[in-house]
Design an enzyme around this catalytic site. Sequence first.
Site, PDB file in Angstrom:
ATOM      1  CG  ASP A  58      -5.772  12.700   1.136  1.00 29.83           C
ATOM      2  OD1 ASP A  58      -4.729  13.362   1.235  1.00 29.83           O
ATOM      3  OD2 ASP A  58      -6.908  13.214   1.150  1.00 29.83           O
ATOM      4  CG  HIS A  74      -4.744  16.134  -0.728  1.00 32.91           C
ATOM      5  ND1 HIS A  74      -5.489  15.866   0.397  1.00 32.91           N
ATOM      6  CD2 HIS A  74      -4.605  17.479  -0.772  1.00 32.91           C
ATOM      7  CE1 HIS A  74      -5.777  17.006   1.011  1.00 32.91           C
ATOM      8  NE2 HIS A  74      -5.252  18.004   0.320  1.00 32.91           N
ATOM      9  CB  SER A 103      -7.220  20.169   1.064  1.00 35.75           C
ATOM     10  OG  SER A 103      -6.009  20.241   1.717  1.00 35.75           O
TER      11      SER A 103
END
Length: 418
Positions: free
Chosen positions: A363, A394, A190
């Site tokens: 996600d 995620h 991320s």
Amino acid sequence: MKLYVALLVTLLGVHISGTPVELQRMIDDTHREMLTGNFMVPHANEDKDLDTMGLIKKYGYPAEEHTITTADGYILTVHRIPHGRVETPPPEGGRPVVWLQHGLMCSSSDWIMNTVEKALPYRLAEAGYDVWMGNARGNTYSKGHVTLSNKEEQFWQFSWHEMGMYDVPAFIDYALDVTGQKDLYYFGHSMGTTMFFTGMSLRPEYNSKIRLMNAFAPVAFTEHMISPIKLIAPFSASIEWLLNFFKAWEFLPSNEIMDFLGATICHEESLIQGLCSNVVFILCGFNSEQLNTTQLPVILTHTPAGSSVRSLVHYAQGVNSGEFRMYNHGKAGNLLHYGQEEPPNYDVSKITAPVAFYWSENDWLGVKADVYRLAELMPNLVRKYRVPHDKFNHQDFLWAIDSPSLLYETVEDFMKRF
Ligand SMILES: *[C@@H]1O[C@H](CO)[C@@H](O)[C@H](O)[C@H]1NC(C)=O
């Protein structure tokens, strides 16, 4: 003060009534899952009181803590697992170095929130790597500065732009210096990928120090983001103004905005209180199939690990502009910072290090359309892998029950080619 909050909530409320169909559908699905999910969060798990060092030691691995000062004075704490449980002689030329960089609101401990057989750092240490885990400026472990106090506004005037510009180069220099290696494997999750993309485009001389970048849930363009971050995007300028007004530069999960966003995701009658008030689940979504609820108390006490409001606002700006570009200070501020009215784009053509993308269908932050757009622009993309599970979200990149078979095994095989 209450007046401003009421005003903001009204603005947001108006916006929510017109949310895009897809966002509404995903929020509805999450509601349903949280209500029908047939489980309670257990309260007991002794790991919840241990920090990164404590956890690593508890599971029998060697643990080291190092302090690194960046060129702009931030003092960052990083963690290292130099080898497996049983120390074997290093290969000729030394153990290859791996750097793991966490995402927004996370810390080094999020990499080891899964059970010991499954967590990536332990797996890599057993596979012969020298494993390092960074902590970006502003999180639980990295709140020091040589001259500024973290009570001061100036300390918090950063986003992932500065993390890429200063933290990433400092991490790389330090690990290579200590180990005597000439390059390393970088893993980002991320925001850990965003930091890499900004870092390599702003400091292209660091590309040659990257043997391979493994990007989990890559985030640069945020135009199609499904997360509730999207809900605040149209008001990102007023939100920053508002939080500055409250002197809330540090992003804390307990403010009114988070309560409000929590209310959009969770019904009041929901039993799973911990989830509904935790910013990570609010912003990233929820997948009960791959979440080990026994581990949840550990996750909830370590996460969120804090960041600056500006990091969140910078992402929200990308939803508005549709571009991967530098922080928008407003016209006057931009002229001052960049000599032009609009912020410049990051030049991703400068990211020449080999990059492997690992993305998933469910996600909310690293959405396929945005991931594919970035992939097209990457000069040296060596892999684009979809995690073969429709609900993989995620945070599953870190915590999924089946992360070894769905993801880590193939990642580890692929790394050996570099
Ligand atoms: C969930 O985590 C616990 C440890 O907290 C572990 O004993 C158990 O095997 C895990 N369950 C699954 C399905 O991986």
